[in-house]
Design an enzyme around this catalytic site. Structure first.
Site, PDB file in Angstrom:
ATOM      1  N   SER A 112      59.129   3.742 -57.513  1.00 57.41           N
ATOM      2  CA  SER A 112      60.512   4.163 -57.237  1.00 57.41           C
ATOM      3  C   SER A 112      61.458   3.306 -58.062  1.00 57.41           C
ATOM      4  O   SER A 112      61.063   2.266 -58.575  1.00 57.41           O
ATOM      5  CB  SER A 112      60.842   3.945 -55.764  1.00 57.41           C
ATOM      6  N   ASP A 113      62.694   3.723 -58.164  1.00 63.32           N
ATOM      7  CA  ASP A 113      63.686   2.790 -58.696  1.00 63.32           C
ATOM      8  C   ASP A 113      63.943   1.740 -57.599  1.00 63.32           C
ATOM      9  O   ASP A 113      63.507   1.889 -56.449  1.00 63.32           O
ATOM     10  CB  ASP A 113      64.979   3.516 -59.108  1.00 63.32           C
ATOM     11  N   ALA A 114      64.644   0.666 -57.961  1.00 64.11           N
ATOM     12  CA  ALA A 114      64.789  -0.471 -57.052  1.00 64.11           C
ATOM     13  C   ALA A 114      65.403  -0.042 -55.715  1.00 64.11           C
ATOM     14  O   ALA A 114      66.489   0.550 -55.690  1.00 64.11           O
ATOM     15  CB  ALA A 114      65.646  -1.544 -57.697  1.00 64.11           C
ATOM     16  N   ALA A 116      64.857   2.299 -53.879  1.00 66.74           N
ATOM     17  CA  ALA A 116      65.171   3.727 -53.719  1.00 66.74           C
ATOM     18  C   ALA A 116      64.460   4.363 -52.528  1.00 66.74           C
ATOM     19  O   ALA A 116      64.918   5.384 -52.008  1.00 66.74           O
ATOM     20  CB  ALA A 116      64.844   4.489 -55.000  1.00 66.74           C
TER      21      ALA A 116
END
Ligand code: BGC
Length: 769
Positions: free
Chosen positions: A291-293, A295
């Site tokens: 995932s993005d940070a 997210a």
């Protein structure tokens, strides 16, 4: 290997899944082949150890993580191991963490350290938008290979790049991180970067695992506001936003990062259509998705997940293997398995590609950083040489009236180097360039001084400081070393402007360096106006009013509003964020030791109100080339100030003899397109030969033009070369909305070749059934 099959284990799908998995197995990229070692480890792992591999721990204190998990990240690594640790870049720290995982955790599985090595680690190359302006995938591949070598020597095995988001709206701050607006150029740059980062085969020595991001549609944020929702119809996803991701997958990229924003009302990090239907089912992708940070946790913030449990279920169920730093998987996944909502097989399928990546990267054999080797790798002279060359190949000459450039240092006695970015160092690196371990950076002022030596008097005047109106939250994140320029009173700003004008008056020529400090572009750096902010326009106009010849050098991450300059300033050079060798490379171009050949990877707007702006739009019922019609605005032309693909050189080129090998070709076959390019000027230079097509009718309206081939070639004065392109099914197909499939249609096609997207040289051909 079985597919990652999170949730949704409906029996009626089983047969289809097996069939898909069998087909996929036949064409597994090397990252995905499951080794006996991975299977063996998996057999020994407890559920908690598996979930730890599905987690990226923050390498620095994050309050939310602590709140969520209740245990410090290091404790998790010690007890269960960790898939990855985020943002630890100090090699000593890397070794300390690695000792915890390798010496103290039960199964001794090494950590894969991940960092944003976006365009360099120590030797910082030009920002991705600049490197895309080179139209030189080979150079880009070499640059990213250097970035990988340096990062790997310092213990980083995984980079969060390439960023391949298509950006058609320059208000969006992250345009700087990608290759601009075009899917074809974007795909070429995606491929080159994956090969550069990862090397010829997965796990190649001195290379890293790449992570293509942000999957997908992040660049279409409403209003260009970072993180805002994207609404992208399926046809635009397939034809515009997904091709660079597909190119990265085809090049064997080891991982994908899901984006932050809502895509068509479903957050990308919990979007099963994206992470499963497109990525696994349609593309048979076998690597893993992070995932993005934060997210996964943000699925709650979006109003998509009810709570942490629901967020874990939705992200994992969508096909997301690794939770970046939110701790949601750590807290909730085990219970989901114990209570039967997620099967152990699904967890295993998610863990396997992560273990496999670590095996391929050789982390089990060499988990630690050899600190004695780092300096030698980081300071290899060939790295700096390549970075300098990357600058000269990336800058775009936008205007050069009366051949003001190149400057002749034997005829100039004095120069004023002016502007708030003229002596900047960290700001030349952009946000990501400054987060890693940047080496020394040469400012443009210094580059010019070194170039001219004592023979020319060089006077510097900073001009008024520039700042964001709303501060960046990155200024308070310890890893980011870049800061805003200090606040000034209006008296101080006026004095700075007057000093700059006085310096210009005392000099033969003024080089004015304007644009955006690093924090003005990148993440959380969207803007509502593309003007030369903070008094820069006034500074430029006042310096120009002295009557001295002015060269404007732009340092920035996106096109800016420079309509006044485009009429009144004789020479304009777009340097983007040029990296550690920026000053030297820019000076090489200003004084003619290098001939610029960068071409814009984005359409350059006349005014912010034109955004989003892109060349490959559909024809309207009143096209711009209709005889009685010039614009769809009444206050500005619809056309850009500088078109996509545009860039000048110190020489000139002519194009003729555009030919297709056949006037008719059967659907499914290919034809050759050739064009002659000649250097009609008096010095050697690179031409960027571009090929555009247009399909005249079909099951759907097609863009006025689409880039379908390019080549950068060096030509001596007077030399001529015939350039060949192939147009085949890959170039001619598109995803047809009414037919809901990829099609190549028997229709009439236009072809143009030249040096930008307005090229006039035309030919045509027909595809027949
Ligand atoms: C960015 C990503 C980046 C990640 C880790 C996020 O804020 O959106 O591009 O890779 O942080 O640094």
């Amino acid at each position: 290997m079985t597919f990652l099959r999170p949730s949704d284990p409906a029996p009626r799908l089983l047969f289809r899944r097996i069939a898909v998995a069998m087909v996929a197995t036949l064409c597994l990229p090397a990252w995905a082949q499951v080794s006996p070692k991975a299977n063996d480890l998996l057999r020994q792992m407890t559920l908690e150890e598996k979930i730890a591999q599905l987690s990226q721990l923050p390498g620095f204190p994050i309050a939310e993580f602590k709140e969520q998990v209740g245990v410090p990240p290091e404790e998790i690594a010690r007890k269960y191991g960790a898939g990855s640790v985020l943002w630890v870049s100090d090699p000593k720290e890397i070794n300390r963490w690695q000792h915890i995982a390798v010496d103290e955790s039960r199964l001794h599985i090494p950590i894969m350290f991940g960092l944003d090595v976006i365009h360099g680690y120590h030797t910082i190359f030009p920002s991705p938008i600049a490197m895309a302006s080179s139209w030189d995938p080979k150079m880009v591949e070499s640059a990213q290979a250097v970035a990988a070598r340096e990062a790997r020597a310092a213990g980083i095995a995984w980079t969060f790049g390439p960023m391949v988001d298509i950006a058609r709206d320059a208000r969006w701050g992250r345009m700087v991180e990608g290759a601009g607006e075009d899917p074809y150029l974007g795909a070429a740059m995606a491929r080159a970067q994956v090969l550069g980062f990862q090397g010829p085969q997965p796990g190649a020595p001195e290379h890293v695992l790449a992570c293509v991001k942000h999957f997908a549609g992040y660049g279409a944020a409403d209003g260009g506001r970072d993180y805002d929702s994207s609404y992208i119809p399926e046809e635009e996803m397939w034809n515009v936003y997904l091709p660079p991701f597909k190119a990265a997958a085809d090049a064997g990229v080891g991982s994908f990062m899901s984006a932050y924003m809502d895509l068509n009302d479903v957050p990308a990090s919990g979007n099963r259509w994206l992470l499963h239907d497109v990525l696994r089912d349609a593309w048979h992708y076998q690597g893993f998705v992070v995932s993005d940070a934060n997210a996964v946790h943000s699925l709650i913030v979006h109003g998509y997940a009810r709570d942490g449990r629901d967020a874990a279920q939705k992200a994992f169920g969508a096909g997301l293997n690794m939770d970046m730093a939110s701790g949601t998987y750590l807290k909730y996944l085990a219970a989901e398995v114990q209570q039967g909502r997620i099967a152990m097989q699904q967890i295993d399928d998610a863990v396997l590609p992560i273990l496999e990546a670590k095996i391929k990267l050789g982390l089990f054999e060499h988990p630690f950083v050899d600190e004695s080797r780092i300096e030698q790798v980081l300071n290899a002279p060939e790295h700096a040489r390549l970075a300098r060359q990357a600058v000269t190949r990336s800058v775009v000459l936008l205007r050069n009236e009366q051949k003001l450039l190149p400057l002749d240092k034997t005829r100039i006695k004095s120069m004023a180097v002016i502007g708030p970015l003229a002596d900047a160092q960290l700001d030349l690196l952009d946000m990501w360039g400054a987060i890693v371990k940047p080496g020394p950076t040469v400012s443009i002022l210094q580059g010019i001084k070194d170039k001219v030596g004592d023979a020319v008097r060089v006077e510097f005047a900073h001009g008024p400081n520039i700042r964001r109106d709303v501060p960046s939250f990155f200024e308070n994140v310890p890893m980011f070393t870049i800061k805003e320029q200090p606040k000034q009173t209006s008296e101080e700003a006026h004095k700075a402007l007057d000093d700059a004008v006085a310096a210009a008056k005392r000099s033969d020529v003024a080089v004015v360096v304007l644009g955006e400090i690093a924090l003005m572009s990148g993440e959380a750096a969207s803007r509502s106006s593309l003007n030369l902010s903070g008094g820069q326009e006034e500074l430029l106009e006042a310096v120009a009013a002295t009557g001295k010849p002015v060269v404007l050098v732009l340092v920035n991450g996106r096109p800016l509003e420079i309509s006044w300059a485009a009429e009144h300033v004789p020479a304009i050079l777009e340097a983007w964020y040029p990296g550690s060798q920026g000053g030297i490379g820019v000076a090489d171009v200003l004084f003619g030791d290098a001939n610029p050949a960068g071409h814009l990877p984005v359409s350059w707007p006349r005014s912010t109100g034109q955004l989003p702006l892109y060349y490959n739009h559909n024809r309207t019922q009143r096209p711009e080339d209709a005889p009685d019609f010039t614009s769809r605005y009444w206050d500005v032309l619809t056309s850009p100030l500088y078109p996509f693909g545009y860039g000048l050189s110190y020489t000139t080129f002519s194009f003729d003899n555009l030919k297709t090998s056949k006037t008719e070709a059967k659907v499914g076959t290919s034809l050759d397109v050739s064009v002659d390019v000649s250097n009609t000027g008096s010095r050697a230079g690179d031409a960027v030969v571009q090929l555009y097509i247009h399909q005249r009718a079909g099951s759907a309206s097609r863009p006025v033009r689409q880039l379908k081939g390019f080549q950068r070639v060096n030509l001596a004065p007077g030399a001529k070369q015939t350039i060949h392109f192939t147009l085949g099914p890959d170039e001619l197909r598109f995803w047809s909305p009414p037919r809901k499939e990829w099609v190549v249609e028997p229709e009439q096609f236009d072809v143009w070749a030249g040096e930008d997207s307005t090229a006039k040289l035309h030919a045509e051909f027909r595809l027949t059934p």
